[in-house]
Design a protein around this motif. Structure first.
Motif, PDB file in Angstrom:
ATOM      1  N   SER A   1       0.829  -1.208   0.000  1.00  0.00           N
ATOM      2  CA  SER A   1       0.000   0.000   0.000  1.00  0.00           C
ATOM      3  C   SER A   1       0.868   1.264   0.000  1.00  0.00           C
ATOM      4  O   SER A   1       0.622   2.209  -0.767  1.00  0.00           O
ATOM      5  CB  SER A   1      -0.915  -0.017   1.226  1.00  0.00           C
ATOM      6  N   LEU A   2       1.898   1.290   0.845  1.00  0.00           N
ATOM      7  CA  LEU A   2       2.775   2.468   0.914  1.00  0.00           C
ATOM      8  C   LEU A   2       3.479   2.713  -0.412  1.00  0.00           C
ATOM      9  O   LEU A   2       3.591   3.857  -0.878  1.00  0.00           O
ATOM     10  CB  LEU A   2       3.810   2.280   2.026  1.00  0.00           C
ATOM     11  N   LEU A   3       3.967   1.636  -1.052  1.00  0.00           N
ATOM     12  CA  LEU A   3       4.680   1.790  -2.317  1.00  0.00           C
ATOM     13  C   LEU A   3       3.743   2.292  -3.411  1.00  0.00           C
ATOM     14  O   LEU A   3       4.073   3.228  -4.152  1.00  0.00           O
ATOM     15  CB  LEU A   3       5.311   0.451  -2.724  1.00  0.00           C
ATOM     16  N   GLN A   4       2.560   1.698  -3.507  1.00  0.00           N
ATOM     17  CA  GLN A   4       1.629   2.100  -4.567  1.00  0.00           C
ATOM     18  C   GLN A   4       1.130   3.529  -4.373  1.00  0.00           C
ATOM     19  O   GLN A   4       1.067   4.317  -5.324  1.00  0.00           O
ATOM     20  CB  GLN A   4       0.451   1.117  -4.626  1.00  0.00           C
ATOM     21  N   GLN A   5       0.811   3.886  -3.133  1.00  0.00           N
ATOM     22  CA  GLN A   5       0.307   5.241  -2.889  1.00  0.00           C
ATOM     23  C   GLN A   5       1.403   6.294  -3.070  1.00  0.00           C
ATOM     24  O   GLN A   5       1.156   7.366  -3.618  1.00  0.00           O
ATOM     25  CB  GLN A   5      -0.280   5.328  -1.486  1.00  0.00           C
ATOM     26  N   SER A   6       2.616   5.979  -2.621  1.00  0.00           N
ATOM     27  CA  SER A   6       3.696   6.971  -2.711  1.00  0.00           C
ATOM     28  C   SER A   6       4.054   7.279  -4.160  1.00  0.00           C
ATOM     29  O   SER A   6       4.329   8.437  -4.505  1.00  0.00           O
ATOM     30  CB  SER A   6       4.938   6.479  -1.962  1.00  0.00           C
ATOM     31  N   THR A   7       4.040   6.258  -5.026  1.00  0.00           N
ATOM     32  CA  THR A   7       4.398   6.509  -6.437  1.00  0.00           C
ATOM     33  C   THR A   7       3.234   7.150  -7.185  1.00  0.00           C
ATOM     34  O   THR A   7       3.438   8.008  -8.036  1.00  0.00           O
ATOM     35  CB  THR A   7       4.826   5.201  -7.127  1.00  0.00           C
ATOM     36  N   ARG A   8       2.024   6.729  -6.848  1.00  0.00           N
ATOM     37  CA  ARG A   8       0.859   7.295  -7.547  1.00  0.00           C
ATOM     38  C   ARG A   8       0.650   8.762  -7.165  1.00  0.00           C
ATOM     39  O   ARG A   8       0.289   9.590  -7.996  1.00  0.00           O
ATOM     40  CB  ARG A   8      -0.383   6.473  -7.214  1.00  0.00           C
TER      41      ARG A   8
END
Length: 513
Positions: A158-165
């Motif tokens: 979740s952190l990786l997907q939200q941070s890049t998006r």
């Protein structure tokens, strides 16, 4: 003959046979089947003998696959051959009980092993009464809330997907911290390493190599069109071309329509084209449309096993691209370090350099004891790049039985390769690349300090595209449209090129404590 309750999976039987067992009685498996049938969790109409015969056939099939991966034709040759490397077992135990086995990082003593056995027994047979007795859920193959620790879990995904998006670098640092701070869980070998800080303090950022030139050192892992969907494959390619890095076609062809640039300047062409012993989809046109040709001698996540694509993933488009028959599974003959002779490899490198005179030739090896010697041979055979692949990872083509118990951490193979090349005066003749579940800037820093000049990042890039690690890749039922060829499921893919670009920029910028 070994009578044991521990033997369950194919690898357990392989190790027992490899250390000299003529027969194995896995009595706990049989008792489990009886219990499952009694509680109607298995078909009550099927006899126990038939259920066990099915299990025996499965184990036999798995053993055949393991022999084949190692280039061994008969059980007699495998029996007592001890072709293993031990991870996390102390020298004293290895010398006494597994004499001759390689064990480079030490680990458990015989007392530690006895303690683990007693703990497992205590869980199964507690000394005090427990209202609801629940056994460990496992969670080795798939993340479970109370199971084995996975670095990619709901929080980090979740952190990786939200941070890049959202282009939120502070959130990306949270993700990196969650992965890197492994504490006592020690999910990776590199987590046990500490950086030695410069006593003079840090240097100004202006004196550091610019991010644009660091980005060119990235590559995506070899994930074939077929193991992942066209949308997932082409999104990675466009992103890597935008930042001047290289995406990898994976083993097995690329649609020629992708070789032409789009009107907006984007390019779906993979800069690295892979060839392996199966030669699926490899044509002269395919080879000339590359900046680098990679010879796949083995695969990190499943060493010795060729690319494997289940038949239900081979639709008409993939069949045409890979010059094969739709519906028929694709398995390359197992490539392996011991099968190619160095003379054959040198000839193949020469032929590929003639097929594309402007491109580099890259040889993909696997982290194992002795890989430094093989890498020296690769350098002498005039390859331009050698890739050391770790045991982590594996794309949407791996059968479940190939995900564990194969390969070694890239840290071991990379360090050995760099040092062996240096000792032989060959280090300046070849570029060393490494891959295998590199997730954070710290991973890149460790790899660089151990000798890598370039890095492959694959699973993390797929997570950025939307992968949620369902571990159903081989079933063609990926719910987010990445590891599937099902048209309905592919429509759910919502990965964006911009997010992948952001991810690699953050990886290159990354602050390491």
């Amino acid at each position: 003959m070994v009578e044991t309750g521990d033997a369950r999976e194919t690898h357990h039987f392989a190790t027992l046979v490899g250390y000299g067992a003529n027969a194995v009685n896995p009595y706990l498996v049989i008792e489990t089947m009886v219990e499952l049938q009694r509680t109607k969790k298995l078909d009550p109409e099927t006899s126990i003998s038939e259920l066990f015969e099915n299990y025996r056939k499965s184990i036999n099939g798995g053993l055949l696959k393991i022999f084949s991966k190692m280039g061994i034709s008969t059980l007699q040759s495998y029996h007592g051959a001890q072709i293993f490397e031990a991870l996390g077992i102390s020298k004293s135990v290895v010398e006494k009980y597994f004499t001759g086995t390689v064990s480079r990082i030490q680990g458990l003593t015989i007392d530690d092993i006895a303690k683990e056995v007693l703990i497992r027994h205590r869980v199964g047979f507690p000394t005090r009464e427990i209202p609801v007795q629940v056994l460990d859920v496992g969670g080795v193959y798939q993340w479970k809330q109370r199971g084995e620790k996975h670095l990619f879990n709901p929080e980090t995904i979740s952190l990786l997907q939200q941070s890049t998006r959202n282009k939120d670098y502070a959130q990306f640092k949270q993700y990196a911290k969650a992965v890197d701070d492994q504490g006592d869980n020690a999910a990776t070998l590199r987590s046990q390493l500490d950086f030695v800080k410069n006593p003079a303090g840090s240097i100004p950022l202006e004196e550091v190599e610019p991010i644009e030139s660091i980005l060119k050192r990235f590559a995506t892992g070899a994930m074939s069109f077929g193991s992942i969907s066209y949308e997932a494959h082409s999104t990675l390619a466009v992103a890597m071309n935008r930042i001047g890095a290289k995406s990898n076609s994976g083993e097995g062809g690329e649609d020629p329509a992708r070789f032409e640039r789009k009107e907006n300047g984007d390019w779906e062409r993979s800069a690295i084209k892979q060839v392996a012993s199966g030669r699926f989809g490899v044509t002269s046109y395919y080879l000339t449309n590359s900046e680098e040709i990679q010879i796949k001698m083995a695969q990190g996540a499943k060493p010795g096993e060729g690319g494997q694509l289940p038949g239900d993933k081979v639709d008409d488009w993939i069949g045409a691209t890979r010059h094969s028959t739709p519906g028929v599974g694709l398995i390359s003959p197992p490539p392996h370090h011991d099968i190619y002779s160095i003379e054959d490899l040198a000839q193949l490198i020469y032929d590929l350099k003639n097929a594309n005179r402007a491109g580099r030739v890259n040889v993909k090896l696997v982290s194992e004891a002795g890989v430094g010697t093989i890498a020296s041979g690769v350098a002498k055979a005039k390859a331009d790049v050698v890739l050391i692949a770790g045991f982590d990872g594996g794309t949407g083509a791996s059968p479940m039985s190939s995900i564990r118990h194969t390969g070694l951490p890239w840290e071991l193979g990379l360090a050995e390769t760099h040092q062996t090349l240096l000792k032989n005066g060959l280090r300046n003749r070849i570029v060393v690349q490494s891959d295998g579940q590199m997730k954070t800037p710290r991973d890149l820093a460790v790899a660089t300090l151990l000798g890598a000049e370039e890095w492959g990042v694959a699973t993390a890039a797929l997570v950025v595209e939307g992968c949620i690690m369902m571990r159903k890749c081989h079933k063609n039922t990926c719910p987010v449209g990445i590891a599937t060829q099902n048209k309905t499921l592919r429509e759910r893919f919502d990965g964006r090129v911009e997010d992948v670009v952001t991810f690699f920029q953050y990886m290159a910028e990354g602050y390491v404590k």
